[in-house]
Design an enzyme around this catalytic site. Structure first.
Site, PDB file in Angstrom:
ATOM      1  N   CYS A   1      13.498  22.013  23.765  1.00  0.00           N
ATOM      2  CA  CYS A   1      14.898  22.273  23.432  1.00  0.00           C
ATOM      3  C   CYS A   1      15.462  23.366  24.322  1.00  0.00           C
ATOM      4  CB  CYS A   1      14.989  22.673  21.966  1.00  0.00           C
ATOM      5  SG  CYS A   1      16.625  23.224  21.491  1.00  0.00           S
TER       6      CYS A   1
ATOM      7  N   CYS B   1      17.802  25.925  22.579  1.00  0.00           N
ATOM      8  CA  CYS B   1      17.105  26.964  21.809  1.00  0.00           C
ATOM      9  C   CYS B   1      16.458  28.000  22.726  1.00  0.00           C
ATOM     10  CB  CYS B   1      15.987  26.357  20.947  1.00  0.00           C
ATOM     11  SG  CYS B   1      16.338  24.755  20.263  1.00  0.00           S
ATOM     12  N   ASP B   2      15.927  27.580  23.861  1.00  0.00           N
ATOM     13  CA  ASP B   2      15.013  28.451  24.599  1.00  0.00           C
ATOM     14  C   ASP B   2      15.443  28.851  26.007  1.00  0.00           C
ATOM     15  OD1 ASP B   2      13.277  28.385  22.433  1.00  0.00           O
ATOM     16  OD2 ASP B   2      12.294  26.568  23.130  1.00  0.00           O
TER      17      ASP B   2
END
Ligand code: NAP
Length: 307
Positions: free
Chosen positions: A133, A136-137
């Site tokens: 993801c 997200c990261d």
């Protein structure tokens, strides 16, 4: 035991759109979501192909609005995991981790989850450089170097997104041609931060606590090469989350649920919508469309069967 006219399993775009239609159609509706509402769209930063979306459309914003809209018509939501579905009688039973429900009709919108490479180091370094993801990261990789695995729309789009953070993005693809749509390809080829390694797969991921390198295997020559990287983003497709209905509803060999054009499965009263369904195009718009069709058919079904 709580009883609903319609229980929707899965709170991504398909489930949320079904919820909006079912609630507007006066079905007493519950959405059960096991993790986070929004599904894969909630981790898709740029969503520029959803018609009519805002100036800077993001997945999280769009799905948040979808949920609010369904709630405004009376949809109820619960975070819980479905453990079993009893489809034997007209009123279906759903057993979850925390409770048990009855429903006159079920719309299954369980979606799909990222496929794994399955190589050594992938699990060990998950959250320590291995990610599925970028929304997200990506931030953790500011000015660092990352590898993106895959050649489809997800890999190419996410590689482009990652260039906003990382200093260098290397796309590793198992063929010498991308599967992604041409528009995404052109953007990626024109991006000076992106380079490509063709005909290659990740054989293993290595490091000391955090990812430091991948060992790539050229699929034509079988030659192994070490490639330095700080992160590995995996976008090699998805697996339908349909295990719970296995041996109950008809699926193809990959586990995608087979429906007719009204989203009906082979079991009366059970509909399927979104990425879990066998279909040609898996996008937010087609998930939302499936949800609307499934709910419309479900409303008709409840009226005929129970009223
Ligand atoms: P996908 O289209 O199935 O592509 C998967 C990619 O990963 C392919 O390039 C495939 O290679 C490669 N691959 C598969 N298994 C692999 C393995 N074990 N090792 C290495 N590489 C592997 O999946 P996706 O990109 O996640 O997209 C899923 C769906 O969502 C598609 O329908 C896509 O169009 C849609 N989507 C659309 C957008 C958009 O903005 N339009 C954005 C994201 C996703 P091969 O090419 O050799 O098969």
């Amino acid at each position: 035991m709580e009883r609903y006219d319609c229980i929707i399993i899965g709170g991504g775009p398909a489930g949320l759109s079904a919820a909006l239609y079912a609630s507007r159609g006066k079905l007493n509706t519950l959405v059960i979501e096991k993790k986070e509402f929004g599904g894969q769209a909630a981790t898709t930063e740029e969503l520029e192909n959803y018609p009519g979306s805002m100036e800077e459309p993001t997945g999280p914003k769009i799905v948040e609005r979808m949920k609010e809209q369904a709630a405004s018509f009376g949809t109820q939501f619960v975070v819980d995991e479905v453990m079993g579905i009893d489809t034997d009688s007209d009123v279906k039973r759903i057993k979850t981790r925390k409770s048990e429900y009855e429903a006159k009709t079920i719309i299954f919108a369980g979606g799909a989850e990222p496929k794994k490479i399955g190589c050594p180091g992938e699990d060990e370094f998950r959250g320590k450089g291995v990610s599925y993801c970028s929304t997200c990261d990506a931030d953790f990789f500011t000015d660092l170097e990352v590898v993106v695995v895959g050649g489809g729309d997800s890999a190419v789009k996410e590689a482009i997104y990652l260039t906003k953070f990382a200093g260098k993005v290397t796309v590793v693809h198992r063929r010498d041609q991308l599967r992604a749509e041409k528009l995404h390809q052109e953007k990626a080829f024109a991006n000076p931060k992106i380079n490509f390694i063709w005909d290659s797969v990740v054989d293993r991921i290595e490091g000391d606590g955090l990812v430091e390198r991948v060992i790539l295997r050229n699929v034509k020559t079988n030659q192994l090469t070490e490639y330095r990287t700080d992160g590995v983003f995996v976008f090699i497709g998805t697996i339908p989350q349909t295990e719970i209905l296995r041996d109950k509803v008809q699926m193809d060999e990959q586990g995608y649920i087979i429906t007719n054009e009204d989203m009906e499965t082979n079991i009366e009263g059970i509909f399927a919508a979104g990425d879990c369904r066998k279909k040609r195009l898996r996008q937010v718009i087609t998930a939302a469309a499936d949800g609307a069709i499934a709910a419309t058919a479900a409303i008709e079904y409840v009226e005929k069967k129970f009223e």
